[in-house]
Enzyme design. Structure first.
Site, PDB file in Angstrom:
ATOM      1  N   CYS A  88     -20.397  -5.352  61.847  1.00 52.81           N
ATOM      2  CA  CYS A  88     -21.581  -5.965  61.932  1.00 52.81           C
ATOM      3  C   CYS A  88     -21.260  -7.496  61.981  1.00 52.81           C
ATOM      4  O   CYS A  88     -20.609  -8.229  61.202  1.00 52.81           O
ATOM      5  CB  CYS A  88     -22.251  -6.009  60.446  1.00 52.81           C
ATOM      6  SG  CYS A  88     -23.959  -7.019  60.593  1.00 52.81           S
ATOM      7  N   CYS A 238     -27.783 -10.994  66.879  1.00 54.37           N
ATOM      8  CA  CYS A 238     -26.625  -9.742  66.573  1.00 54.37           C
ATOM      9  C   CYS A 238     -25.328  -9.957  67.194  1.00 54.37           C
ATOM     10  O   CYS A 238     -25.125  -9.681  68.554  1.00 54.37           O
ATOM     11  CB  CYS A 238     -27.382  -8.236  67.390  1.00 54.37           C
ATOM     12  SG  CYS A 238     -26.753  -6.736  66.814  1.00 54.37           S
TER      13      CYS A 238
HETATM   14  O1  PYC Z   1     -24.904  -8.818  63.992  1.00 54.96           O
HETATM   15  O2  PYC Z   1     -23.787  -6.981  64.390  1.00 54.96           O
HETATM   16  C1  PYC Z   1     -24.703  -7.526  64.130  1.00 54.96           C
HETATM   17  C2  PYC Z   1     -25.700  -6.692  63.508  1.00 54.96           C
HETATM   18  C3  PYC Z   1     -26.054  -5.466  63.362  1.00 54.96           C
HETATM   19  C4  PYC Z   1     -27.095  -5.095  62.557  1.00 54.96           C
HETATM   20  C5  PYC Z   1     -27.636  -6.126  62.298  1.00 54.96           C
HETATM   21  N1  PYC Z   1     -26.846  -7.096  62.769  1.00 54.96           N
END
Ligand code: PYC
Length: 312
Positions: A88, A238
Site C-alpha cells: 500500500c 493511490c
Molecule cells: O496507496 O497503494 C495505495 C493504496 C491501495 C489501496 C488504498 N491505497
C-alpha cells in the site's frame, strides 16, 4: 478488556491506522507467512481495528511487525475493510511519518518488509516520503470487458504492488459530485473481470479499478479515481495505482524513464512519481505527504456485541 494502541494518519486524505501494540503474535516467519497466519487465525483482529464502529470503509490498517532482516526499519502487513493488501503506497507514506512521530526513525532511507517483498522509502522531511515501490509492469494492454449496464470497456491490466484494471476511455466526470456513478461503474467493471476470465498473473484477482481523466488543477498531469477491494474509493492518488499507471505510460512511450508524472486524486491531492527500468520492470518512486492526526487506545470489551467490528 483487550487494548490496542494505534496511531492514525492521513496521506492525501486517505487514512492509515498503524497498530503499534496489542496486535496478534504472528511468529517469526517471512511477512508472507505472517500474513497467511493473520488471515487464517486472526481475521477478527482486522475487522476490530478498521471496520465500523471504530473505523470506516476507507481506513487501511497497518500492523507493525518485527522485521526478518535486522537492517530493516520495520515489517508491515496492510489490511482493509474486507481483507489484506500486498502493498500500500499511501499506507507506507503514513507508516514512515508515524515511525518518525514515534521517534523510531529519522530523515533518510529505510527498508520496510511487506508480504510482496522489501521496499525502501525515504523520509525527506517530517511529513514528506518517497516510496521506492516493488517492480511494476503492464501484463496486458487494451483488454475488452463487457460491463453490465455500460457495455464494452477497454482497459490495461497492470501490477503496482496490487492488481489494477486501468481505464482511460470512459464517459464519466471525475468529480466528487459524481461519486455514486463512479462507484457503480468501477464496481461493475470489478465484478465483470473474473466472470470473463480476466485476471492478473497466475490467475490473481484484479481487485482495484482505476479511471483516468484530465487534470483538475494546473499542477497535475491527470486525475484518477480508484476503487479499492471493499468498494471504498481511495481519497489519495493511490501509490500502487500510480505505480501501475507509470508502468503503463512508460510501456506506451508516453513517459520517459526518470520523467515526473503528477497524479491527482479524486479529491485534488497529489502524488509525484517516476519510474526507472530494471530487468524489464519499472521501479516506481512515489512521493507524497502524510500527517498524524490521532494517537488512541482501542478498547475491545467482552460485553460489547460489536467489539470485533461490523462484518459483511
Ligand atoms: O496507496 O497503494 C495505495 C493504496 C491501495 C489501496 C488504498 N491505497
Amino acid at each position: 478488556m483487550h487494548r490496542i494502541n494505534v496511531i492514525d494518519s492521513h496521506t492525501g486524505g486517505e487514512p492509515t491506522r498503524v497498530v503499534i501494540a496489542g496486535g496478534p503474535d504472528l511468529g517469526g516467519g517471512t511477512m508472507d507467512e505472517r500474513l497467511a497466519k493473520f488471515q487464517r487465525e486472526h481475521d477478527t483482529f482486522r475487522s476490530t481495528v478498521v471496520n465500523e464502529p471504530r473505523g470506516n470503509d476507507a481506513m487501511v490498517g497497518a500492523l507493525l511487525c518485527e522485521p526478518v532482516d535486522s537492517a530493516s526499519a520495520a515489517g508491515v502487513i496492510f489490511f482493509n475493510n474486507v481483507g489484506y493488501l500486498g502493498m500500500c503506497g499511501h499506507g507506507t507514506i503514513g507508516l514512515l511519518v508515524t515511525l518518525a512521530h514515534m521517534g523510531k526513525i529519522g530523515l533518510g532511507t529505510h527498508q520496510i518488509e511487506t508480504p510482496v517483498g522489501p521496499i525502501s522509502a525515504t523520509l525527506e522531511s517530517p511529513n514528506q516520503v518517497m516510496v521506492r515501490n516493488v517492480p511494476s509492469y503492464r501484463l496486458a494492454k487494451d483488454v475488452s470487458v463487457n460491463v453490465d449496464g455500460y457495455g464494452e470497456v477497454i482497459g490495461d491490466v497492470a501490477w503496482g504492488g496490487n492488481w489494477f484494471f486501468l481505464v482511460n476511455k470512459h464517459q464519466h466526470d471525475l468529480t466528487l459530485s459524481n461519486l455514486d456513478t463512479l462507484i457503480d461503474f468501477t464496481w461493475k467493471i470489478r465484478q465483470a473481470l473474473p466472470r470473463q476470465g480476466i485476471t492478473g498473473a497466475n490467475g490473481a484477482e484484479i481487485d482495484h479499478v482505476e479511471l483516468f481523466g484530465p487534470p483538475g488543477n494546473a499542477s497535475s498531469d491527470g486525475k484518477n479515481f480508484v476503487l479499492c477491494p471493499g468498494k471504498a474509493y481511495d481519497r489519495s492518488p493511490c501509490g500502487t495505482g500510480t505505480s501501475a499507471k507509470i508502468a503503463c505510460l512508460i510501456a506506451d512511450g508516453k513517459l520517459r524513464e526518470g520523467e515526473t508524472w503528477r497524479q491527482e486524486s479524486i479529491i485534488g491531492t497529489l502524488f509525484e512519481g517516476k519510474g526507472t527500468i530494471v530487468d524489464g520492470r519499472v521501479i516506481p518512486e512515489i512521493r507524497g505527504t502524510a500527517y498524524v492526526n490521532a494517537e488512541a487506545t482501542l478498547l475491545v470489551s467482552p460485553n460489547d456485541p460489536l467489539a470485533l467490528g461490523i462484518r459483511a
